[in-house]
Design a protein around this motif. Structure first.
Motif, PDB file in Angstrom:
ATOM      1  N   ARG A  89      -4.883   3.806  -6.770  1.00 55.14           N
ATOM      2  CA  ARG A  89      -5.260   2.518  -6.171  1.00 55.14           C
ATOM      3  C   ARG A  89      -4.541   2.296  -4.843  1.00 55.14           C
ATOM      4  O   ARG A  89      -5.133   1.842  -3.861  1.00 55.14           O
ATOM      5  CB  ARG A  89      -4.916   1.378  -7.132  1.00 55.14           C
ATOM      6  CG  ARG A  89      -5.892   1.173  -8.255  1.00 55.14           C
ATOM      7  CD  ARG A  89      -5.466   0.014  -9.139  1.00 55.14           C
ATOM      8  NE  ARG A  89      -5.387  -1.244  -8.411  1.00 55.14           N
ATOM      9  CZ  ARG A  89      -6.431  -1.998  -8.084  1.00 55.14           C
ATOM     10  NH1 ARG A  89      -7.655  -1.609  -8.384  1.00 55.14           N
ATOM     11  NH2 ARG A  89      -6.262  -3.142  -7.448  1.00 55.14           N
ATOM     12  N   GLN A 126      -4.791  -8.036 -10.723  1.00 57.96           N
ATOM     13  CA  GLN A 126      -4.533  -6.800 -11.469  1.00 57.96           C
ATOM     14  C   GLN A 126      -3.231  -6.153 -11.036  1.00 57.96           C
ATOM     15  O   GLN A 126      -2.411  -5.727 -11.861  1.00 57.96           O
ATOM     16  CB  GLN A 126      -5.690  -5.819 -11.275  1.00 57.96           C
ATOM     17  CG  GLN A 126      -5.464  -4.463 -11.926  1.00 57.96           C
ATOM     18  CD  GLN A 126      -6.613  -3.498 -11.682  1.00 57.96           C
ATOM     19  OE1 GLN A 126      -7.712  -3.904 -11.317  1.00 57.96           O
ATOM     20  NE2 GLN A 126      -6.356  -2.213 -11.867  1.00 57.96           N
ATOM     21  N   ASP A 127      -3.019  -6.092  -9.722  1.00 54.07           N
ATOM     22  CA  ASP A 127      -1.813  -5.448  -9.213  1.00 54.07           C
ATOM     23  C   ASP A 127      -0.583  -6.326  -9.390  1.00 54.07           C
ATOM     24  O   ASP A 127       0.521  -5.824  -9.637  1.00 54.07           O
ATOM     25  CB  ASP A 127      -2.008  -5.079  -7.747  1.00 54.07           C
ATOM     26  CG  ASP A 127      -3.092  -4.040  -7.556  1.00 54.07           C
ATOM     27  OD1 ASP A 127      -3.047  -3.005  -8.240  1.00 54.07           O
ATOM     28  OD2 ASP A 127      -3.997  -4.260  -6.738  1.00 54.07           O
ATOM     29  N   PHE A 176       1.393  -7.893  -3.781  1.00 60.82           N
ATOM     30  CA  PHE A 176      -0.056  -7.839  -3.983  1.00 60.82           C
ATOM     31  C   PHE A 176      -0.671  -9.216  -4.154  1.00 60.82           C
ATOM     32  O   PHE A 176      -1.641  -9.370  -4.893  1.00 60.82           O
ATOM     33  CB  PHE A 176      -0.370  -6.979  -5.208  1.00 60.82           C
ATOM     34  CG  PHE A 176       0.265  -5.628  -5.162  1.00 60.82           C
ATOM     35  CD1 PHE A 176      -0.293  -4.601  -4.429  1.00 60.82           C
ATOM     36  CD2 PHE A 176       1.441  -5.379  -5.843  1.00 60.82           C
ATOM     37  CE1 PHE A 176       0.303  -3.362  -4.382  1.00 60.82           C
ATOM     38  CE2 PHE A 176       2.042  -4.132  -5.794  1.00 60.82           C
ATOM     39  CZ  PHE A 176       1.472  -3.124  -5.065  1.00 60.82           C
ATOM     40  N   GLN A 231      -2.203   3.726 -10.777  1.00 59.78           N
ATOM     41  CA  GLN A 231      -1.709   2.831  -9.733  1.00 59.78           C
ATOM     42  C   GLN A 231      -1.534   3.584  -8.417  1.00 59.78           C
ATOM     43  O   GLN A 231      -1.821   3.053  -7.350  1.00 59.78           O
ATOM     44  CB  GLN A 231      -0.385   2.204 -10.165  1.00 59.78           C
ATOM     45  CG  GLN A 231      -0.010   0.967  -9.372  1.00 59.78           C
ATOM     46  CD  GLN A 231      -0.993  -0.176  -9.563  1.00 59.78           C
ATOM     47  OE1 GLN A 231      -1.305  -0.564 -10.688  1.00 59.78           O
ATOM     48  NE2 GLN A 231      -1.477  -0.728  -8.471  1.00 59.78           N
ATOM     49  N   SER A 240      -4.313 -10.131  -5.569  1.00 58.74           N
ATOM     50  CA  SER A 240      -4.884  -9.103  -6.445  1.00 58.74           C
ATOM     51  C   SER A 240      -4.272  -9.247  -7.828  1.00 58.74           C
ATOM     52  O   SER A 240      -3.229  -8.659  -8.116  1.00 58.74           O
ATOM     53  CB  SER A 240      -4.609  -7.699  -5.881  1.00 58.74           C
ATOM     54  OG  SER A 240      -5.056  -6.707  -6.790  1.00 58.74           O
ATOM     55  N   THR A 281       0.788  -1.217   0.000  1.00 60.09           N
ATOM     56  CA  THR A 281       0.000   0.000   0.000  1.00 60.09           C
ATOM     57  C   THR A 281       0.819   1.264   0.000  1.00 60.09           C
ATOM     58  O   THR A 281       0.334   2.304  -0.437  1.00 60.09           O
ATOM     59  CB  THR A 281      -0.922   0.033   1.234  1.00 60.09           C
ATOM     60  OG1 THR A 281      -0.140  -0.065   2.411  1.00 60.09           O
ATOM     61  CG2 THR A 281      -1.927  -1.095   1.176  1.00 60.09           C
ATOM     62  N   LEU A 288      -6.180   1.688  -1.192  1.00 59.25           N
ATOM     63  CA  LEU A 288      -5.922   0.440  -0.483  1.00 59.25           C
ATOM     64  C   LEU A 288      -5.274   0.676   0.884  1.00 59.25           C
ATOM     65  O   LEU A 288      -5.545  -0.025   1.852  1.00 59.25           O
ATOM     66  CB  LEU A 288      -5.014  -0.461  -1.326  1.00 59.25           C
ATOM     67  CG  LEU A 288      -5.626  -1.136  -2.554  1.00 59.25           C
ATOM     68  CD1 LEU A 288      -4.532  -1.773  -3.394  1.00 59.25           C
ATOM     69  CD2 LEU A 288      -6.642  -2.178  -2.143  1.00 59.25           C
TER      70      LEU A 288
END
Length: 285
Positions: A169, A233-234, A228, A166, A231, A15, A173
């Motif tokens: 995001r 996508q990350d 990540f 990003q 997740s 994060t 998060l």
């Protein structure tokens, strides 16, 4: 390592951080590290040095971690290479004084290079940077040509990752963890987390615009699970950024740490040691 501690470190990284075949090595075990307290910019910084030959190998841990992160790898590296090994505590961590104000990787790079200069490490160091330390490594290498002969960037923050999307995001998060850290500033880790959050957006927008100097070889070791895990996508964005970094210049190598979490130096220490040895052999030719 306790599961909750590992999880906390992964959350930090996910994060906010987005955050050796030696010639002539003695058979005798290397001497243990000695601590040097170095004054810079009104703060006392702790550097820990295991004596050895050049080039020096400098180990820089990720966000929220001090020099103890390298306690298992550093002696193995000293024995394998015979090199001088330098670890240090970034400002606000370990035995180093706090750094007031928001996180500034340029200031952190200045702390590192000033300390190395006091230790006599002024050229051709091998820099090993994990996670958030990728930002420090980038700015230190850009600001001091010749200081870094090559770098091993271990699941490190890279400019290519920090697009505006990003960054947004990551801020979203990280908000619950940041709020909790601000509510309890009694620990060094929480104070560092809050400081990183305070400047996260402008720092990483600026970082996205910089480029690793093309004349400095770099090995990028990217974890399979990334910070990540869970997740997709990350995870994909993290892997794509590492691949883009490797393609962006000559002398760059991309290595995947199969099965590893973000803590590659803990999960795969032999891999990290081996990549340091390979890089050193490349830069010493």
């Amino acid at each position: 390592m306790p599961k909750n501690r590992t999880r906390a470190r992964l959350l930090w990284s996910a994060t906010l951080l987005l955050l050796l075949t030696a010639c002539g090595v003695s058979a005798d075990p290397p001497a243990g590290p000695t601590t040097h307290l170095i004054d810079h910019d009104g703060r006392r910084l702790a550097f820990h040095v295991t004596p050895g030959r050049s080039p020096a190998i400098v180990l820089d841990a990720g966000g929220g971690e001090d020099s103890s992160y390298w306690k298992d790898l550093a002696p193995r590296l000293a024995s394998a290479t015979g090199s001088e090994i330098v670890t240090y505590d970034r400002a606000g961590l370990g035995d180093s004084d706090d750094a007031p104000g928001p996180w500034d990787p340029r200031r952190a790079a200045g702390d590192l290079t000033a300390g190395l200069r006091e230790l006599g490490v002024t050229r051709d160091a091998i820099l090993v940077a994990h996670s958030q330390a990728g930002e420090v490594a980038t700015y230190a290498t850009l600001a001091h040509p010749g200081l870094v002969a090559g770098a091993v960037l271990v699941d490190a923050n890279l400019p290519q990752f920090f697009t505006d999307g990003q960054i947004t995001r990551l801020v979203t998060l990280g908000k619950p963890q940041v709020d909790a850290a601000k509510a309890d500033p009694s620990t060094k880790a929480n104070r560092q987390l809050a400081a990183t959050a305070e400047s996260f957006v402008p720092v990483h927008r600026a970082f996205h615009r910089v480029s690793w100097p093309d004349g400095v070889p770099a090995t990028v070791v990217v974890s399979e699970k990334t910070p990540f895990d869970g997740s997709p996508q990350d995870v994909r964005a993290w892997h794509d950024a590492a691949a883009a970094f490797a393609r962006a210049g000559t002398g760059r190598v991309l290595v995947t740490a199969a099965g590893s979490s973000h803590d590659v130096p803990v999960d795969r220490p032999g891999l990290v040691l081996g990549e340091i040895e390979k890089l050193r052999a490349r830069v010493e030719r």
